[in-house]
Design an enzyme around this catalytic site. Structure first.
Site, mmCIF file in Angstrom:
data_model
loop_
_atom_site.group_PDB
_atom_site.id
_atom_site.type_symbol
_atom_site.label_atom_id
_atom_site.label_comp_id
_atom_site.label_asym_id
_atom_site.label_seq_id
_atom_site.Cartn_x
_atom_site.Cartn_y
_atom_site.Cartn_z
ATOM 1 N N LYS A 115 -31.795 -26.194 0.112
ATOM 2 C CA LYS A 115 -31.058 -26.395 -1.143
ATOM 3 C C LYS A 115 -29.960 -27.437 -0.966
ATOM 4 O O LYS A 115 -29.671 -28.193 -1.894
ATOM 5 C CB LYS A 115 -30.466 -25.075 -1.654
ATOM 6 C CG LYS A 115 -31.547 -24.055 -2.000
ATOM 7 C CD LYS A 115 -31.527 -23.598 -3.430
ATOM 8 C CE LYS A 115 -32.883 -23.016 -3.764
ATOM 9 N NZ LYS A 115 -32.970 -22.062 -4.808
ATOM 10 N N LYS A 197 -44.862 -24.113 -1.190
ATOM 11 C CA LYS A 197 -45.003 -22.915 -2.035
ATOM 12 C C LYS A 197 -44.829 -23.275 -3.514
ATOM 13 O O LYS A 197 -44.097 -24.217 -3.853
ATOM 14 C CB LYS A 197 -44.037 -21.811 -1.597
ATOM 15 C CG LYS A 197 -42.643 -21.946 -2.108
ATOM 16 C CD LYS A 197 -41.850 -20.643 -1.987
ATOM 17 C CE LYS A 197 -40.499 -20.856 -2.651
ATOM 18 N NZ LYS A 197 -39.747 -19.692 -2.950
ATOM 19 N N LYS A 200 -40.424 -22.632 -8.938
ATOM 20 C CA LYS A 200 -40.021 -22.963 -10.301
ATOM 21 C C LYS A 200 -39.174 -24.227 -10.351
ATOM 22 O O LYS A 200 -38.982 -24.799 -11.401
ATOM 23 C CB LYS A 200 -39.349 -21.777 -10.988
ATOM 24 C CG LYS A 200 -38.264 -21.051 -10.260
ATOM 25 C CD LYS A 200 -37.796 -19.896 -11.140
ATOM 26 C CE LYS A 200 -37.354 -18.664 -10.387
ATOM 27 N NZ LYS A 200 -36.173 -18.836 -9.560
HETATM 28 P P1 ATP Z 1 -36.535 -21.818 -6.618
HETATM 29 O O1 ATP Z 1 -37.658 -22.770 -6.670
HETATM 30 O O2 ATP Z 1 -35.548 -21.964 -7.747
HETATM 31 O O3 ATP Z 1 -35.913 -21.658 -5.270
HETATM 32 P P2 ATP Z 1 -38.408 -19.679 -6.487
HETATM 33 O O4 ATP Z 1 -39.536 -20.012 -7.401
HETATM 34 O O5 ATP Z 1 -38.613 -19.822 -5.042
HETATM 35 O O6 ATP Z 1 -37.116 -20.418 -6.961
HETATM 36 P P3 ATP Z 1 -36.859 -17.229 -6.408
HETATM 37 O O7 ATP Z 1 -35.983 -16.912 -7.570
HETATM 38 O O8 ATP Z 1 -36.184 -17.756 -5.195
HETATM 39 O O9 ATP Z 1 -38.029 -18.206 -6.824
HETATM 40 O O10 ATP Z 1 -37.709 -15.969 -6.015
HETATM 41 C C1 ATP Z 1 -37.930 -14.809 -6.771
HETATM 42 C C2 ATP Z 1 -38.918 -13.944 -6.028
HETATM 43 O O11 ATP Z 1 -40.223 -14.528 -6.098
HETATM 44 C C3 ATP Z 1 -38.633 -13.770 -4.531
HETATM 45 O O12 ATP Z 1 -38.906 -12.442 -4.141
HETATM 46 C C4 ATP Z 1 -39.567 -14.724 -3.881
HETATM 47 O O13 ATP Z 1 -39.894 -14.338 -2.569
HETATM 48 C C5 ATP Z 1 -40.776 -14.672 -4.803
HETATM 49 N N1 ATP Z 1 -41.520 -15.917 -4.786
HETATM 50 C C6 ATP Z 1 -41.061 -17.132 -5.176
HETATM 51 N N2 ATP Z 1 -42.024 -18.073 -5.064
HETATM 52 C C7 ATP Z 1 -43.118 -17.432 -4.573
HETATM 53 C C8 ATP Z 1 -44.434 -17.853 -4.226
HETATM 54 N N3 ATP Z 1 -44.823 -19.107 -4.363
HETATM 55 N N4 ATP Z 1 -45.311 -16.929 -3.759
HETATM 56 C C9 ATP Z 1 -44.942 -15.641 -3.634
HETATM 57 N N5 ATP Z 1 -43.715 -15.186 -3.928
HETATM 58 C C10 ATP Z 1 -42.801 -16.047 -4.396
#
Ligand code: ATP
Ligand code: LTN
Length: 335
Positions: A115, A197, A200
């Protein structure tokens, strides 16, 4: 232990639009295990401001996320669904735990490094101490279990280290939480770059399926998902794009990779990709309808927000008071 059940805590940030990765990696598992535990599911809006947010957008997204928890199947009477910012104990415990966390530990966090690289113009102290607030979230409710995606493991480990450090000085104050990683969907990858991964905050919208995508968009994104030239349906690391699609298909249908390989034996990607799209749409379309129905019922959602904030604060304050006493803060004077 509360009413003979163990306690579970988890949360999601109200940043960006939720993806299928968030749903399959987190939300879906939350629903599956919620009956067995006393559950606290927070919309962690205080974590969201470690990155700059537009206030109106943050407020709206937080409400959408809270509603989505319920639309996904979490009963808001049995599960405590609330905004982190409505329970001030999170900030208070985070401050205390900051004093039990080392700079060196925080420096090792890969999420911080990622980040910080992404937001080089705003490497604020909150971004650095983000894991401490997360530890406070979990420890306040004496959670036994924390369901998260694999990417959050490091934060769970630091939470346990902080709790252990505190307990070794002051006695058994905190329960040591375990991570719970779902068997399927633990790491859904980008449809465009299967080595990354699904996230969002990805700039390429075609890499992610958003929970609010319409059916045509879902089908198009699945059809255009990056695969390889092998052309056969095999579940192997050598075909990472296809493997990810099989993971998505399995997570949505409940089938295993072996069953999927048999089902599509002799068939090509031209048949498999639309089937993945259909499987995803079959999950997301009802979710979207329920979300719309709940969003329209403002009074009902407002009631849940109020009641659950009070319930969460009750449990959180119990732990906070104990911690304050242990570290030597003066007792409150009661009449
Ligand atoms: P950002 O991109 O803003 O960092 P993010 O999409 O990684 O966000 P988070 O808010 O950090 O999402 O995560 C919310 C939950 O979703 C967490 O428990 C995280 O482990 C899970 N998660 C996020 N992305 C994935 C993914 N691609 N596959 C499985 N689990 C996920
Ligand atoms: N850091 C997590 C969100 C989060 C969380 C928590 C998850 C904040 N506090 C407590 C589980 C338990 C994330 O980025 N997904």
């Amino acid at each position: 232990m509360l009413d003979g059940k163990k306690t579970l805590f988890s949360g999601m940030q109200a940043t960006g639009n939720l993806t299928l990765g968030n749903y399959l990696g987190a939300l879906k598992n939350w629903v599956t295990i919620s009956d067995e535990y006393n559950c606290f599911y927070s919309v962690v809006d205080m974590h969201s401001i470690t990155v700059r947010q537009d206030p109106a957008v943050l407020r709206k997204r937080a409400r959408t996320l809270l509603t989505l928890y319920i639309a996904a199947g979490l009963d808001p009477v049995k599960n405590c669904i609330y905004y982190q910012s409505h329970v001030s104990a999170h900030a208070e415990l985070a401050w205390i735990l900051n004093c039990f966390t080392y700079m060196g530990e925080l420096n090792r966090m890969t999420q911080f490094k990622d980040k910080a690289a992404k937001h080089a113009d705003n490497i604020n102290a909150g971004l650095f101490t983000y894991p401490v607030l997360m530890a406070a979230d979990i420890l306040l409710y004496q959670a036994d279990l924390v369901p998260v995606g694999i990417d959050q493991m490091q934060h769970l480990e630091i939470t346990r280290d902080i709790a252990q450090r505190f307990n070794s000085t002051y006695g058994d104050v905190f329960t040591l939480p375990e991570a719970y990683i779902g068997k399927v969907g633990a790491k859904i990858m980008s449809l465009q770059e299967p080595s990354k991964k699904m996230s969002k905050s990805d700039e390429n919208p075609n890499g992610s399926i958003y929970l609010m995508d319409d059916k045509d968009t879902i089908m198009r994104k699945c059809r255009r998902a990056v695969t390889d030239s092998a052309g056969i349906i095999r579940y192997t690391d050598e075909q990472p794009g296809l493997k990810n699609l099989i993971d998505i298909y399995c997570a949505c249908t409940g089938k295993t990779p072996d069953e999927t390989m048999k089902e599509f034996d002799g068939k090509g990607y031209g048949e498999f990709k639309p089937a993945v799209g259909e499987a995803v749409a079959a999950i997301l379309m009802p979710l979207q309808e329920e979300q719309a129905r709940l969003t329209a019922d403002k009074a009902y959602i407002d009631g849940i927000i109020k009641e659950n904030a009070e319930k969460a604060a009750y449990y959180a304050n119990k732990t906070l008071r104990k911690v304050q006493r242990k570290i030597g803060f003066p007792d409150r004077i009661r009449n």
